[in-house]
Design a protein around this motif. Structure first.
Motif, PDB file in Angstrom:
ATOM      1  N   PHE A  51      10.267   1.633   0.633  1.00 24.45           N
ATOM      2  CA  PHE A  51      10.682   2.984   0.225  1.00 24.45           C
ATOM      3  C   PHE A  51      11.948   2.902  -0.617  1.00 24.45           C
ATOM      4  O   PHE A  51      12.108   3.610  -1.603  1.00 24.45           O
ATOM      5  N   ASN A  52      12.879   2.027  -0.207  1.00 26.39           N
ATOM      6  CA  ASN A  52      14.114   1.851  -0.976  1.00 26.39           C
ATOM      7  C   ASN A  52      13.811   1.257  -2.342  1.00 26.39           C
ATOM      8  O   ASN A  52      14.376   1.676  -3.344  1.00 26.39           O
ATOM      9  N   TYR A  53      12.899   0.298  -2.378  1.00 30.50           N
ATOM     10  CA  TYR A  53      12.513  -0.327  -3.634  1.00 30.50           C
ATOM     11  C   TYR A  53      11.902   0.716  -4.572  1.00 30.50           C
ATOM     12  O   TYR A  53      12.272   0.812  -5.743  1.00 30.50           O
ATOM     13  N   LYS A  54      10.989   1.530  -4.063  1.00 28.43           N
ATOM     14  CA  LYS A  54      10.331   2.537  -4.902  1.00 28.43           C
ATOM     15  C   LYS A  54      11.353   3.551  -5.424  1.00 28.43           C
ATOM     16  O   LYS A  54      11.286   3.970  -6.581  1.00 28.43           O
ATOM     17  N   LEU A  55      12.300   3.928  -4.584  1.00 29.43           N
ATOM     18  CA  LEU A  55      13.349   4.857  -5.014  1.00 29.43           C
ATOM     19  C   LEU A  55      14.170   4.250  -6.149  1.00 29.43           C
ATOM     20  O   LEU A  55      14.433   4.900  -7.161  1.00 29.43           O
ATOM     21  N   MET A  56      14.552   2.984  -6.002  1.00 22.66           N
ATOM     22  CA  MET A  56      15.366   2.344  -7.036  1.00 22.66           C
ATOM     23  C   MET A  56      14.616   2.196  -8.350  1.00 22.66           C
ATOM     24  O   MET A  56      15.163   2.486  -9.405  1.00 22.66           O
ATOM     25  N   ILE A  57      13.341   1.766  -8.299  1.00 27.46           N
ATOM     26  CA  ILE A  57      12.625   1.559  -9.558  1.00 27.46           C
ATOM     27  C   ILE A  57      12.296   2.872 -10.249  1.00 27.46           C
ATOM     28  O   ILE A  57      12.069   2.901 -11.447  1.00 27.46           O
ATOM     29  N   SER A  58      12.291   3.977  -9.497  1.00 27.46           N
ATOM     30  CA  SER A  58      12.035   5.266 -10.133  1.00 27.46           C
ATOM     31  C   SER A  58      13.323   5.898 -10.647  1.00 27.46           C
ATOM     32  O   SER A  58      13.287   6.773 -11.507  1.00 27.46           O
ATOM     33  N   ALA A  59      14.461   5.464 -10.143  1.00 32.23           N
ATOM     34  CA  ALA A  59      15.732   6.074 -10.527  1.00 32.23           C
ATOM     35  C   ALA A  59      16.493   5.267 -11.571  1.00 32.23           C
ATOM     36  O   ALA A  59      17.277   5.826 -12.327  1.00 32.23           O
ATOM     37  N   ILE A  60      16.284   3.981 -11.610  1.00 38.61           N
ATOM     38  CA  ILE A  60      17.040   3.126 -12.521  1.00 38.61           C
ATOM     39  C   ILE A  60      16.202   2.883 -13.772  1.00 38.61           C
ATOM     40  O   ILE A  60      15.262   2.092 -13.760  1.00 38.61           O
ATOM     41  N   LYS A  76       0.832  -1.205   0.000  1.00 36.56           N
ATOM     42  CA  LYS A  76       0.000   0.000   0.000  1.00 36.56           C
ATOM     43  C   LYS A  76       0.866   1.255   0.000  1.00 36.56           C
ATOM     44  O   LYS A  76       0.497   2.279  -0.561  1.00 36.56           O
ATOM     45  N   GLU A  77       2.027   1.175   0.641  1.00 36.85           N
ATOM     46  CA  GLU A  77       2.928   2.321   0.736  1.00 36.85           C
ATOM     47  C   GLU A  77       3.670   2.593  -0.568  1.00 36.85           C
ATOM     48  O   GLU A  77       4.092   3.696  -0.826  1.00 36.85           O
ATOM     49  N   VAL A  78       3.850   1.570  -1.401  1.00 36.94           N
ATOM     50  CA  VAL A  78       4.608   1.732  -2.634  1.00 36.94           C
ATOM     51  C   VAL A  78       3.873   2.644  -3.610  1.00 36.94           C
ATOM     52  O   VAL A  78       4.474   3.489  -4.261  1.00 36.94           O
ATOM     53  N   LYS A  79       2.570   2.499  -3.711  1.00 35.13           N
ATOM     54  CA  LYS A  79       1.750   3.324  -4.599  1.00 35.13           C
ATOM     55  C   LYS A  79       2.344   3.354  -6.004  1.00 35.13           C
ATOM     56  O   LYS A  79       2.760   4.391  -6.500  1.00 35.13           O
ATOM     57  N   ARG A  80       2.406   2.218  -6.645  1.00 37.62           N
ATOM     58  CA  ARG A  80       3.042   2.096  -7.953  1.00 37.62           C
ATOM     59  C   ARG A  80       2.448   3.032  -8.995  1.00 37.62           C
ATOM     60  O   ARG A  80       3.129   3.542  -9.837  1.00 37.62           O
ATOM     61  N   ASN A  81       1.149   3.238  -8.974  1.00 35.66           N
ATOM     62  CA  ASN A  81       0.531   4.131  -9.945  1.00 35.66           C
ATOM     63  C   ASN A  81      -0.172   5.263  -9.198  1.00 35.66           C
ATOM     64  O   ASN A  81      -1.279   5.090  -8.704  1.00 35.66           O
ATOM     65  N   PRO A  82       0.462   6.441  -9.133  1.00 33.11           N
ATOM     66  CA  PRO A  82      -0.137   7.542  -8.386  1.00 33.11           C
ATOM     67  C   PRO A  82      -1.314   8.194  -9.110  1.00 33.11           C
ATOM     68  O   PRO A  82      -1.987   9.036  -8.562  1.00 33.11           O
ATOM     69  N   HIS A  83      -1.576   7.803 -10.371  1.00 30.13           N
ATOM     70  CA  HIS A  83      -2.666   8.383 -11.152  1.00 30.13           C
ATOM     71  C   HIS A  83      -3.866   7.454 -11.104  1.00 30.13           C
ATOM     72  O   HIS A  83      -3.897   6.450 -11.800  1.00 30.13           O
ATOM     73  N   VAL A 141      20.699  15.372  -1.185  1.00 28.92           N
ATOM     74  CA  VAL A 141      20.137  14.613  -0.074  1.00 28.92           C
ATOM     75  C   VAL A 141      20.792  13.242  -0.031  1.00 28.92           C
ATOM     76  O   VAL A 141      20.843  12.545  -1.051  1.00 28.92           O
ATOM     77  N   ALA A 142      21.291  12.869   1.125  1.00 30.80           N
ATOM     78  CA  ALA A 142      21.838  11.532   1.313  1.00 30.80           C
ATOM     79  C   ALA A 142      20.749  10.661   1.931  1.00 30.80           C
ATOM     80  O   ALA A 142      20.073  11.083   2.875  1.00 30.80           O
ATOM     81  N   ILE A 143      20.562   9.478   1.393  1.00 30.32           N
ATOM     82  CA  ILE A 143      19.532   8.576   1.894  1.00 30.32           C
ATOM     83  C   ILE A 143      20.200   7.355   2.497  1.00 30.32           C
ATOM     84  O   ILE A 143      20.971   6.676   1.824  1.00 30.32           O
ATOM     85  N   ASP A 144      19.911   7.112   3.755  1.00 26.30           N
ATOM     86  CA  ASP A 144      20.432   5.930   4.426  1.00 26.30           C
ATOM     87  C   ASP A 144      19.378   4.830   4.323  1.00 26.30           C
ATOM     88  O   ASP A 144      18.331   4.904   4.973  1.00 26.30           O
ATOM     89  N   PRO A 145      19.615   3.822   3.485  1.00 30.80           N
ATOM     90  CA  PRO A 145      18.598   2.780   3.315  1.00 30.80           C
ATOM     91  C   PRO A 145      18.356   1.967   4.580  1.00 30.80           C
ATOM     92  O   PRO A 145      17.347   1.285   4.688  1.00 30.80           O
ATOM     93  N   TYR A 146      19.275   2.052   5.524  1.00 27.31           N
ATOM     94  CA  TYR A 146      19.150   1.290   6.766  1.00 27.31           C
ATOM     95  C   TYR A 146      18.653   2.143   7.926  1.00 27.31           C
ATOM     96  O   TYR A 146      18.648   1.699   9.072  1.00 27.31           O
ATOM     97  N   ALA A 147      18.234   3.376   7.642  1.00 32.07           N
ATOM     98  CA  ALA A 147      17.785   4.270   8.712  1.00 32.07           C
ATOM     99  C   ALA A 147      16.628   3.634   9.479  1.00 32.07           C
ATOM    100  O   ALA A 147      15.742   3.005   8.899  1.00 32.07           O
TER     101      ALA A 147
END
Length: 121
Positions: free
Chosen positions: A82-91, A15-22, A69-75
């Protein structure tokens, strides 16, 4: 941890990933300008033809003036989704190829996208 509880946690995380925001893609698409058939492809020189590895972005150093902005994936408290969503949007682009398989009896075939990215620290 029971399997059912693991599945429920994964569903909650999804639910948090929200793959399609539209929510209504037809409405979003209708709000865009009509396709312009008068436009054609053309090849141009890059913005800085003498650019070489290590020169950085083609913006005269403007990107270095912006706050990064530095992102600590282990924070603590940072969900893995959240890390997964960041990677799929950046790669991008994905996939880089297709893998095909055929069963031994030849009755079943499969074609699937394949991509590979190595993430390091």
């Amino acid at each position: 941890m029971p399997v059912q509880e693991i599945h429920e946690q994964r569903a909650d995380a999804e639910k948090e990933v929200k793959r399609n925001p539209h929510g209504d893609f037809k409405k979003i698409q209708a709000s865009r300008p009509l396709f312009d058939t008068s436009k054609t492809w053309q090849y141009t020189q890059p913005p800085k033809p003498d650019w070489k590895l290590g020169d950085g972005a083609n913006d005269g150093g403007e990107c270095l003036k912006k706050e990064h902005v530095a992102i600590d994936p282990y924070a603590e408290g940072r969900p893995a989704v959240f890390n997964y969503k960041l990677m799929i949007s950046a790669i991008v682009p994905r996939p880089i190829g297709f893998e095909s398989t055929l069963s031994k009896d030849g009755e079943s075939s499969n074609l699937a996208p394949f991509s590979y990215t190595q993430m390091g620290e």
